[in-house]
Design a protein around this motif. Structure first.
Motif: not given
Lengths: 329, 293
Positions: A289, A292, B113-114, B117, B122
């Motif tokens: 990730h 982020l 978006e993360e 996720s 996803d």
């Protein structure tokens, strides 16, 4: 006598030239890629930093030049660098002319949205039409060479040759933009950024100047796209994705707007951040990730670092000078 | 090419166009009044769609279900989200350059978006429409049309009407319109512009989230769905004229029709057509169809 800016540029070039001696394949590839992004960042710096045009579509020029490099290469034989590079640049510049001609009719926030939309149009052209090979992209089987008669001077198949060609292009682009900034044309662009109304009142027709800046910027971004396609040996629509346009914009802000050094510094800082947040040794399972961390860094840098990394160096210098003055008196 | 085929395509165009309008109107409102370009607006649409996916089972388990209950809970969450975001990230962007607004909101996209996720994963998901809207109506002899898609169009039309009413007929709407023409004057008349901004921003977020929630059962829910909508919404705003709700409606419908018919008639150029339309309109009217002064 060289001033500190010229010294930093010379030292940077030297460090990049010596880099392959101290690192392995991974390091060479990473820095080559970063230098390619630095070229694209320099091309955007001409529009945003010099002329004051916030273009959100640089990925289109980059990607189209990459596609041109692959599509124009003859099948099964290597093309000559001498015509393939200019041809790819010309394709990028042509799209930049089209995009510039239409989007320069608008200004401000309109301009940002319109450049983004036209870049997206190029994305769909390579993504949807049979021209581009769809989502999978297309491969470049034989890489171009620079040959004189029967003697091959540069074979881009070799990673080290590729590295030094990229470095050469970066230095050439940097020098060309530095010269351009000192020329009459460069002064006119700076004038447009400072006060377009006054430039018009002074008798400059600003539209052709801005359009020319667009074409030059497109051609330079095209150098980056060409190098990227040749280095990796394939192209896909992601080269034209708007995330790339955003990343390049972040690079020049991160480095410091209005300085050529800032664009290069920003490209390297961005690559470093990316590697940092992707590192599983530090972030463990959160490494996937990594966007982020990148997003938070971007937000933080807008909030607390509006003048970029170059700005930090400048403010240190000012502080040091002030301290020196205080010490003397 | 029969009449019923044509009718189905028209209904699809209408539905897509109205949905786009819902998202784009928030974008244009926020820009027109606060002068902020918000790239993260597409993320709100994505958040809405994922809310529809993630909230429905929760609501079923705790409150015994209900499509409208889910919508209402989503709406409340959206308003709260908009209010907090305005306070935390946007309130200090008003005086900054557009470039910095672009970067900040781009950073927000990556963060949203993360987070999505991390929280939901996803995978691509489907959301079932409520049972009482699940059927389809016959059109002609061979074609049918899903009731739910008609419902989407109806909801969007109602919201558009509501928006028109608030903006044109209420005191709040009057201050909003005044605020978009002359910020300082409104402030000097003793209106709390800070509060006004927060209300407008929260309303814009709520519209986008609602659009995402309502659209989720008709399309699938997938990562990156916000970005696609965002860029098309930019095209809507550019064609319609920044800050103009009327322009956004017309442009959204225009794009709905061009995109839908483009997809069935010229498959290989479908993605490009919308942008060609924008290029043509820029040649003809660089400020968009309705320029808000």
């Amino acid at each position: 006598m060289l001033d500190h800016r010229q010294i930093s540029v010379l030292l940077g070039t030297l460090a990049l030239a010596l880099w392959p001696l101290v690192t392995g394949n991974f390091g060479v590839d990473l820095v080559a890629k970063t230098m390619i992004y630095a070229i694209v960042a320099l091309s955007l710096e001409l529009l945003v930093g010099t002329t004051g045009l916030v273009c959100f579509g640089q990925a289109a020029f980059f990607g189209l030049a990459g596609y041109a490099a692959v599509k124009l290469s003859p099948e099964g034989a290597s093309a000559s660098l001498l015509w393939l590079l200019p041809a790819s640049m010309a394709v990028a510049a042509a799209y930049a002319l089209f995009m510039g001609a239409l989007s320069l009719r608008t200004r401000g926030v309109y301009f940002i949205m319109v450049t983004l939309a036209f870049a997206q149009m190029a994305y769909y052209v390579v993504h949807d039409t049979p021209l581009g090979g769809g989502t999978d992209g297309i491969y470049l089987y034989v890489k171009p060479v620079l040959a004189l008669g029967n003697v091959t001077l540069l074979d881009l198949e070799r990673p080290l040759t590729m590295y030094y060609v990229v470095l050469g292009c970066l230095v050439a682009v940097f020098a060309a933009l530095a010269l351009l900034a000192r020329s009459r044309f460069g002064r006119a662009l700076a004038g447009i950024k400072a006060n377009e109304q006054r430039m018009r009142a002074a008798g400059y027709s600003t539209y052709p100047y801005k359009l020319a800046a667009f074409a030059i910027s497109g051609a330079i971004a095209g150098v980056g796209g060409f190098l990227f396609a040749v280095k990796d040996g394939f192209v896909n629509p992601e080269l034209l994705s708007w995330h790339l346009s955003g990343a390049v914009l972040i690079m020049i802000i991160l480095g410091g707007l209005g300085h050529l050094r800032g664009a290069v510094l920003g490209a390297f800082a961005f690559a470093l951040l990316q590697e940092l947040f992707k590192s599983e040794a530090i972030f463990g399972p959160f490494a996937k990730h990594w966007l982020l961390g990148l997003g938070l860094t971007i937000i933080a840098s807008v909030a607390w670092l509006p003048h970029g990394l170059i700005g930090i160096a400048d403010s240190w210098q000012r502080r040091a000078r002030r301290a020196a003055v205080v010490g003397v008196s | 090419m029969t009449l019923s085929w044509f009718l189905v395509q028209c209904l699809n165009s209408l539905q897509y166009g109205l949905l786009l309008f819902l998202v784009a109107s928030g974008l244009t409102l926020i820009f027109g009044i606060m002068g902020v370009i918000n790239l993260a607006h597409g993320s709100f649409y994505m958040i809405g769609a994922y809310m529809a996916y993630a909230l429905a089972p929760l609501v079923n388990a705790t409150l015994g279900g209900g499509f409208f209950t889910t919508l209402m809970i989503g709406l409340v969450l959206a308003v709260a989200l908009g209010y907090v975001l305005e306070w935390a990230f946007f309130s200090f962007l008003y005086e900054r350059e557009h470039l910095q607004q672009v970067l900040m909101t781009y950073g927000l996209i990556l963060v949203f978006e993360e987070l999505r996720s991390i929280l939901v994963g996803d995978d691509v998901h489907g959301v079932a429409p409520p049972p009482w809207l699940a059927g389809s109506v016959p059109l002609g002899d061979l074609m049918t049309y899903p009731v739910y898609n008609l419902f989407i169009s109806a909801v969007c039309l109602l919201l558009a009407l509501g928006m028109w009413f608030v903006l044109a007929r209420t005191r709040l709407g009057m201050t909003i319109r005044a605020g978009s023409t002359n910020r300082e004057m409104v402030q000097s008349l003793g209106i709390d512009i800070q509060f006004l901004y927060r209300v407008v921003f929260a309303a814009g977020v709520a519209l986008a989230v609602l659009a995402g929630m309502v659209a989720a059962p008709a399309s699938s829910v997938y990562p990156g769905m916000g970005n696609q909508v965002l860029i098309i919404c930019f095209v809507v705003v550019v064609i319609g004229g920044i800050g103009s709700i009327r322009g956004a409606l017309l442009a959204a419908l225009l794009i709905g029709f061009v995109d839908t018919f483009g997809k069935v008639l010229f498959q290989q150029a479908a993605g490009v057509l919308v942008y060609v339309l924008m290029a043509l309109i820029l040649l003809w009217k660089p400020d968009g169809l309705f320029k808000a002064s």
